[in-house]
Write an enzyme that holds these catalytic residues in place. Structure first.
Site, PDB file in Angstrom:
ATOM      1  N   SER A   1      26.240  -8.100 -21.356  1.00  0.00           N
ATOM      2  CA  SER A   1      26.254  -9.496 -21.806  1.00  0.00           C
ATOM      3  C   SER A   1      27.686 -10.007 -21.675  1.00  0.00           C
ATOM      4  CB  SER A   1      25.731  -9.607 -23.229  1.00  0.00           C
ATOM      5  OG  SER A   1      26.557  -8.863 -24.069  1.00  0.00           O
ATOM      6  N   LEU A   2      27.886 -11.259 -21.995  1.00  0.00           N
ATOM      7  CA  LEU A   2      29.178 -11.867 -21.704  1.00  0.00           C
ATOM      8  C   LEU A   2      29.964 -12.193 -22.968  1.00  0.00           C
ATOM      9  CD1 LEU A   2      27.878 -14.427 -19.084  1.00  0.00           C
ATOM     10  CD2 LEU A   2      29.273 -12.427 -18.595  1.00  0.00           C
TER      11      LEU A   2
ATOM     12  N   TYR B   1      20.472 -14.645 -10.617  1.00  0.00           N
ATOM     13  CA  TYR B   1      21.917 -14.797 -10.454  1.00  0.00           C
ATOM     14  C   TYR B   1      22.678 -13.496 -10.182  1.00  0.00           C
ATOM     15  CZ  TYR B   1      21.254 -14.148 -15.502  1.00  0.00           C
ATOM     16  OH  TYR B   1      20.839 -13.709 -16.719  1.00  0.00           O
TER      17      TYR B   1
ATOM     18  N   CYS C   1      16.595 -29.431 -61.747  1.00  0.00           N
ATOM     19  CA  CYS C   1      15.396 -29.811 -62.498  1.00  0.00           C
ATOM     20  C   CYS C   1      15.295 -28.813 -63.641  1.00  0.00           C
ATOM     21  CB  CYS C   1      14.177 -29.706 -61.580  1.00  0.00           C
ATOM     22  SG  CYS C   1      12.609 -29.585 -62.452  1.00  0.00           S
TER      23      CYS C   1
ATOM     24  N   CYS D   1       8.224 -32.916 -60.294  1.00  0.00           N
ATOM     25  CA  CYS D   1       7.491 -32.846 -61.563  1.00  0.00           C
ATOM     26  C   CYS D   1       7.893 -33.957 -62.545  1.00  0.00           C
ATOM     27  CB  CYS D   1       7.683 -31.476 -62.218  1.00  0.00           C
ATOM     28  SG  CYS D   1       9.329 -31.255 -62.888  1.00  0.00           S
TER      29      CYS D   1
ATOM     30  N   LYS E   1      31.588 -21.656 -23.170  1.00  0.00           N
ATOM     31  CA  LYS E   1      30.538 -22.351 -23.924  1.00  0.00           C
ATOM     32  C   LYS E   1      30.878 -23.832 -24.068  1.00  0.00           C
ATOM     33  CE  LYS E   1      27.792 -19.993 -26.344  1.00  0.00           C
ATOM     34  NZ  LYS E   1      26.447 -19.469 -26.232  1.00  0.00           N
TER      35      LYS E   1
ATOM     36  N   ASP F   1      19.945 -21.192 -20.471  1.00  0.00           N
ATOM     37  CA  ASP F   1      19.577 -20.763 -21.818  1.00  0.00           C
ATOM     38  C   ASP F   1      18.115 -20.312 -21.831  1.00  0.00           C
ATOM     39  OD1 ASP F   1      20.013 -20.244 -24.417  1.00  0.00           O
ATOM     40  OD2 ASP F   1      19.940 -22.317 -25.108  1.00  0.00           O
TER      41      ASP F   1
ATOM     42  N   LYS G   1      25.213 -21.542 -17.184  1.00  0.00           N
ATOM     43  CA  LYS G   1      24.659 -20.492 -18.053  1.00  0.00           C
ATOM     44  C   LYS G   1      23.309 -20.985 -18.555  1.00  0.00           C
ATOM     45  CE  LYS G   1      25.945 -17.358 -21.748  1.00  0.00           C
ATOM     46  NZ  LYS G   1      24.790 -17.505 -22.623  1.00  0.00           N
TER      47      LYS G   1
ATOM     48  N   ARG H   1      15.902  -7.401 -21.019  1.00  0.00           N
ATOM     49  CA  ARG H   1      17.224  -6.801 -21.163  1.00  0.00           C
ATOM     50  C   ARG H   1      17.229  -5.720 -22.260  1.00  0.00           C
ATOM     51  NH1 ARG H   1      21.557  -7.955 -24.426  1.00  0.00           N
ATOM     52  NH2 ARG H   1      23.539  -7.298 -23.593  1.00  0.00           N
TER      53      ARG H   1
ATOM     54  N   GLU I   1      28.906 -20.619 -12.374  1.00  0.00           N
ATOM     55  CA  GLU I   1      27.463 -20.900 -12.365  1.00  0.00           C
ATOM     56  C   GLU I   1      27.067 -21.482 -13.714  1.00  0.00           C
ATOM     57  OE1 GLU I   1      25.580 -17.076 -11.839  1.00  0.00           O
ATOM     58  OE2 GLU I   1      27.088 -16.505 -10.358  1.00  0.00           O
TER      59      GLU I   1
ATOM     60  N   ASP J   1      -2.874 -30.439  -3.182  1.00  0.00           N
ATOM     61  CA  ASP J   1      -3.474 -29.454  -4.098  1.00  0.00           C
ATOM     62  C   ASP J   1      -4.833 -29.024  -3.565  1.00  0.00           C
ATOM     63  OD1 ASP J   1      -1.312 -29.861  -5.604  1.00  0.00           O
ATOM     64  OD2 ASP J   1      -2.340 -30.757  -7.342  1.00  0.00           O
ATOM     65  N   PHE J   2      -5.537 -29.999  -2.986  1.00  0.00           N
ATOM     66  CA  PHE J   2      -6.881 -29.731  -2.481  1.00  0.00           C
ATOM     67  C   PHE J   2      -6.832 -28.679  -1.374  1.00  0.00           C
ATOM     68  CE2 PHE J   2     -10.241 -30.711   0.617  1.00  0.00           C
ATOM     69  CZ  PHE J   2     -11.343 -30.459  -0.183  1.00  0.00           C
ATOM     70  N   GLU J   3      -5.901 -28.885  -0.430  1.00  0.00           N
ATOM     71  CA  GLU J   3      -5.772 -27.921   0.678  1.00  0.00           C
ATOM     72  C   GLU J   3      -5.369 -26.540   0.156  1.00  0.00           C
ATOM     73  OE1 GLU J   3      -3.942 -29.633   4.604  1.00  0.00           O
ATOM     74  OE2 GLU J   3      -3.352 -30.869   2.880  1.00  0.00           O
ATOM     75  N   TYR J   4      -4.468 -26.557  -0.816  1.00  0.00           N
ATOM     76  CA  TYR J   4      -3.984 -25.302  -1.396  1.00  0.00           C
ATOM     77  C   TYR J   4      -5.149 -24.531  -2.039  1.00  0.00           C
ATOM     78  CZ  TYR J   4      -1.207 -22.152  -4.367  1.00  0.00           C
ATOM     79  OH  TYR J   4      -0.666 -21.040  -4.980  1.00  0.00           O
ATOM     80  N   ASP J   5      -5.944 -25.263  -2.823  1.00  0.00           N
ATOM     81  CA  ASP J   5      -7.093 -24.631  -3.482  1.00  0.00           C
ATOM     82  C   ASP J   5      -8.071 -24.063  -2.457  1.00  0.00           C
ATOM     83  OD1 ASP J   5      -6.142 -25.070  -5.949  1.00  0.00           O
ATOM     84  OD2 ASP J   5      -7.312 -26.892  -6.346  1.00  0.00           O
TER      85      ASP J   5
ATOM     86  N   CYS K   1      13.204 -35.295 -61.603  1.00  0.00           N
ATOM     87  CA  CYS K   1      12.787 -34.381 -60.534  1.00  0.00           C
ATOM     88  C   CYS K   1      11.732 -35.079 -59.669  1.00  0.00           C
ATOM     89  CB  CYS K   1      12.215 -33.098 -61.133  1.00  0.00           C
ATOM     90  SG  CYS K   1      11.436 -32.056 -59.893  1.00  0.00           S
TER      91      CYS K   1
ATOM     92  N   CYS L   1       8.132 -26.325 -62.950  1.00  0.00           N
ATOM     93  CA  CYS L   1       7.997 -27.314 -61.872  1.00  0.00           C
ATOM     94  C   CYS L   1       7.333 -26.638 -60.664  1.00  0.00           C
ATOM     95  CB  CYS L   1       9.389 -27.823 -61.503  1.00  0.00           C
ATOM     96  SG  CYS L   1       9.438 -28.786 -60.000  1.00  0.00           S
TER      97      CYS L   1
HETATM   98  S1  IVH Z   1      25.559 -12.855 -15.625  1.00  0.00           S
HETATM   99  C1  IVH Z   1      27.586  -9.196 -16.660  1.00  0.00           C
HETATM  100  N1  IVH Z   1      24.944 -15.320 -15.044  1.00  0.00           N
HETATM  101  O1  IVH Z   1      23.760 -15.081 -20.469  1.00  0.00           O
HETATM  102  C2  IVH Z   1      26.900 -10.426 -16.338  1.00  0.00           C
HETATM  103  N2  IVH Z   1      24.225 -14.445 -17.125  1.00  0.00           N
HETATM  104  O2  IVH Z   1      25.576 -13.154 -22.509  1.00  0.00           O
HETATM  105  C3  IVH Z   1      25.857 -10.805 -17.299  1.00  0.00           C
HETATM  106  N3  IVH Z   1      22.894 -15.978 -18.477  1.00  0.00           N
HETATM  107  O3  IVH Z   1      22.403 -11.874 -20.874  1.00  0.00           O
HETATM  108  C4  IVH Z   1      24.914 -11.769 -16.839  1.00  0.00           C
HETATM  109  N4  IVH Z   1      22.951 -17.664 -17.067  1.00  0.00           N
HETATM  110  O4  IVH Z   1      20.845 -13.757 -20.159  1.00  0.00           O
HETATM  111  C5  IVH Z   1      24.858 -14.335 -15.951  1.00  0.00           C
HETATM  112  N5  IVH Z   1      24.432 -17.480 -14.405  1.00  0.00           N
HETATM  113  C6  IVH Z   1      24.350 -16.506 -15.290  1.00  0.00           C
HETATM  114  C7  IVH Z   1      23.654 -16.657 -16.514  1.00  0.00           C
HETATM  115  C8  IVH Z   1      23.617 -15.595 -17.404  1.00  0.00           C
HETATM  116  C9  IVH Z   1      22.501 -17.240 -18.240  1.00  0.00           C
HETATM  117  C10 IVH Z   1      22.601 -15.233 -19.712  1.00  0.00           C
HETATM  118  C11 IVH Z   1      22.069 -13.827 -19.498  1.00  0.00           C
HETATM  119  C12 IVH Z   1      23.037 -12.908 -20.177  1.00  0.00           C
HETATM  120  C13 IVH Z   1      23.754 -13.835 -21.103  1.00  0.00           C
HETATM  121  C14 IVH Z   1      25.191 -13.369 -21.246  1.00  0.00           C
END
Ligand code: IVH
Length: 673
Positions: free
Chosen positions: A82-83, A230, A429, A414, A317, A118, A116, A137, A114, A33-37, A411, A434
């Protein structure tokens, strides 16, 4: 000389970049960290002496000085989809079948699996190797620009590494991914907030999304955000494979989650999903499933998308996460109607993104059915955003001296006697004075969806009730007479009192149906309040109506009409209502527009998840424009508005040949009216 300085500056930047990459992406720091700083300080000094040499991609420029006053809209060049979700093996095989059916016979199909992540999704636009903009998004079509905040995240490269051989043109592309917080960082942040008396984040996802919308990049920089990329997207290139794209992203210097896997068929996919599910417990960040994508981008193009989700990808899921914990105590909570609800006070346990220390037990029958006792070890479960629930007691570990739980006689707040109506499971109650009921009624009155008084939440209501400023909700409108007293309260101050009083005045504009809902008449939820308001048009005519007349209203049942009648027969309530009238609240429905619109007299059924608003809000708009909203699809339905993941209602609409509209079409109708 200047040339030499310029060279040194570039050298320092390169070293710092390399080190950020090693530290934040590879997690393998190579200098102290020291060198980085030291490197950073030298660079800062040289840049301060030669400000003309500062470039936006310099590591010193990660944290901007300016506040983001508004997050500008950004239209995504390629929509951010979205998925669709799957929850079982069958559904996964179904997805595979649809993919195969959607492609020419005999095509070889591979998938990439992959984790997912969160978190909050973002799109990063790089032009000529430099980060240009970062966007949320949003609704998938238009997001918000959050560049200043995203720049502070050290695992986001401001300048990309040069690829050894460019297979593709990457002058202008988007890298999409997920911004997240590690579980331990999230817990630490919440602990700090708790110590400062600030509101806690419910889970790591909310803390990431919330942080990205802060106005001050300096505060964002202090939050431990992270990113996994991704998706690689460009309108100037046709990429070949998702698996290859992930590797390219990695070579460019992005943080790519290492757990991705190429699978030759759906059996391998399933195995990879199960493997991730097992691994879930050991990961430093939250994942709530696996994402399965068709590997070939050409095949993805053939498959296309429906509404907002691609046909070439799906989420698998994971099952709700479970945890063991102990019930320290069973307490009883009194709500605004006087209903007394049992709550399990738990030994705090981290589960699926948040620390849980309480869980509702719903009612005494539920306790009896599951034989839940104080001191029991229990299995707690939580799926996604769902409220945690106690699934079962670990009977083997029950203490010998444990005794069955008993409902209280009095209760807990009260001390008044409790009673249990014959046809109900809840105990009540009987004392309407109350303090718990008083507070509950006030909270309900001020809440969103009712009077929507910003700033008047649980904590202030508790305080004002204790100080005897508030007793009934009519007192809220007299708070302005106590301005000085309020300012004198340590926690408040002039500005927040001003804001509070302003939002109280503002709430007087709430429409009649919201005021009616806010009154908190038992069984009158927001839907019933709207129906009553639409039918009777004013409080006076509702107050004059008999029980029979009320139950004649479409979809208003006998328990609602009885309860409404009782409410308006009570002298105390009548006095409060008179005071509210004197304060100028809306007790009359606004005249419905007589202009004919597309919606006039048409019946809609809403199903699935809408992106722009909640189903309730969409329903309000339809009603405001003269349409009707019904809960079930029948031949009489004119339109079914189908959001994401719509299920049986959509199927029924198809079978009855009812016209189905997407959210986009609905928005168009709204605009055109
Ligand atoms: S692909 C069409 N890959 O999940 C492809 N999404 O409902 C859409 N998410 O809005 C995204 N990990 O926020 C993809 N490896 C992953 C993901 C991923 C998390 C989230 C992303 C997306 C939501 C899908």
């Amino acid at each position: 000389m200047p040339d030499k300085i310029e060279k040194r500056i570039e050298e320092l930047r390169e070293k710092i970049r390399e080190n950020d990459y090693k530290y934040y992406v590879l997690a393998e720091p190579s200098i102290s960290d020291f060198e980085y700083d030291k490197l950073l300080k030298e660079l800062e000094k040289l840049e301060a002496e030669n400000p003309q040499l500062i470039t936006p991609d310099s590591p010193t420029q990660r944290v901007g000085k300016d506040l983001t006053k508004e997050f500008k809209p950004v239209t995504h060049k390629v929509p951010m989809l979205s998925l669709a979700n799957t929850y079982s093996e069958e559904e996964l095989f179904d997805f595979d079948r649809k993919v195969r059916n959607g492609l020419p016979a005999g095509e070889k199909i591979e998938y990439v699996v992959e984790p997912k992540i969160d978190g909050a999704s973002v799109s990063l636009n790089y032009v000529n190797g430099l980060l240009k903009t970062a966007a949320t998004r949003g609704d998938g079509t238009v997001g918000e620009e959050i560049t200043a905040n995203v720049k502070t995240i050290k695992s986001v490269p401001l300048k990309l590494k040069k690829l050894k051989s460019y297979k593709y043109k990457l002058n202008d592309f988007e890298a999409r991914g997920e911004i997240f917080m590690k579980i331990k960082d999230f817990l630490k942040l919440n602990k700090e907030r708790e110590d400062l008396g600030e509101k806690l984040f419910a889970n790591p996802r909310n803390s990431s999304a919330g942080t990205l919308k802060l106005q001050d990049p300096k505060v964002v920089a202090k939050r431990p955000l992270n990113i996994f990329l991704y998706m690689l997207i460009s309108i100037e290139e046709e990429f070949e494979f998702q698996f290859e794209n992930l590797k390219i992203l990695k070579e460019l210097g992005f943080n790519v989650n290492p757990e991705f896997k190429l699978c030759k068929n759906i059996d391998e996919v399933l195995k990879a999903c199960r493997h991730l599910e097992e691994k879930r417990e050991t990961l430093e960040y939250e994942i709530d499933g696996a994402v399965i994508k068709v590997n070939s981008i050409r095949q993805q193009g053939i498959l296309g998308s429906i509404a907002k989700s691609p046909r070439w990808a799906v989420a698998f899921k994971f099952k709700a996460k479970q945890a063991f914990t102990t019930i320290n105590k069973i307490t009883w909570q009194v709500g605004r109607t006087g209903a007394v609800t049992p709550v399990a006070e738990l030994e705090p346990v981290f589960l699926s993104g948040s620390t849980i220390s309480r869980a509702t037990l719903h009612n005494f029958d539920e306790i009896k059915r599951k034989d839940i006792r104080e001191g029991d070890k229990v299995i707690l479960e939580k799926g996604g955003d769902v409220i945690p629930k106690i699934v079962a007691v670990v009977l083997d570990e029950r203490k010998k001296d444990s005794k069955p739980a008993k409902p209280p006689d009095n209760c807990p707040v009260c001390g008044a006697r409790l009673y249990k109506p014959e046809n109900e499971v809840a105990y009540y109650c009987e004392n309407t004075e109350c303090p718990a009921q008083i507070k509950g009624r006030l909270e309900h009155f001020a809440a969103r969806g009712a009077m929507d008084i910003e700033g008047l939440g649980e904590a202030l209501i508790d305080l004002f009730v204790e100080k005897e400023f508030l007793h009934t909700y009519a007192d809220i409108f007299d708070l302005k007479k106590r301005q000085e007293e309020l300012i004198a309260i340590e926690r408040l101050g002039e500005k927040s009192v001003d804001n509070l009083l302003r939002s109280i005045e503002e709430s007087k504009k709430q429409p009649f149906e919201k005021v009616l809902f806010a009154l908190g008449i038992r069984y009158v939820g927001s839907g019933a309040a709207r129906k009553l308001a639409d039918h009777f048009l004013s409080l006076d005519s509702l107050m004059k109506a008999s029980e029979e007349e009320i139950s004649e209203v479409h979809e208003i049942g006998p328990s609602i009409s009885k309860s409404v009648r009782e409410f308006f027969s009570n002298d105390k309530n009548l006095k409060i209502i008179q005071r509210l009238k004197d304060h100028g609240l809306n007790f009359r429905a606004q005249k419905k527009s007589t202009v004919n619109s597309f919606f006039t007299n048409k019946t809609f059924v809403l199903t699935g998840t809408l992106l722009k608003f909640s189903r309730e809000e969409a329903g309000e708009k339809i009603i405001a424009l003269g349409g009707k909203v019904s809960s079930g699809v029948s031949k009489k339905t004119d339109y079914v508005l189908a959001g994401e993941n719509a299920g049986s209602k959509l199927d029924k609409a198809r079978s009855l040949d009812v016209q189905i509209i997407t959210e986009e079409e609905f928005l168009k109708f709204l605009k055109e009216k």
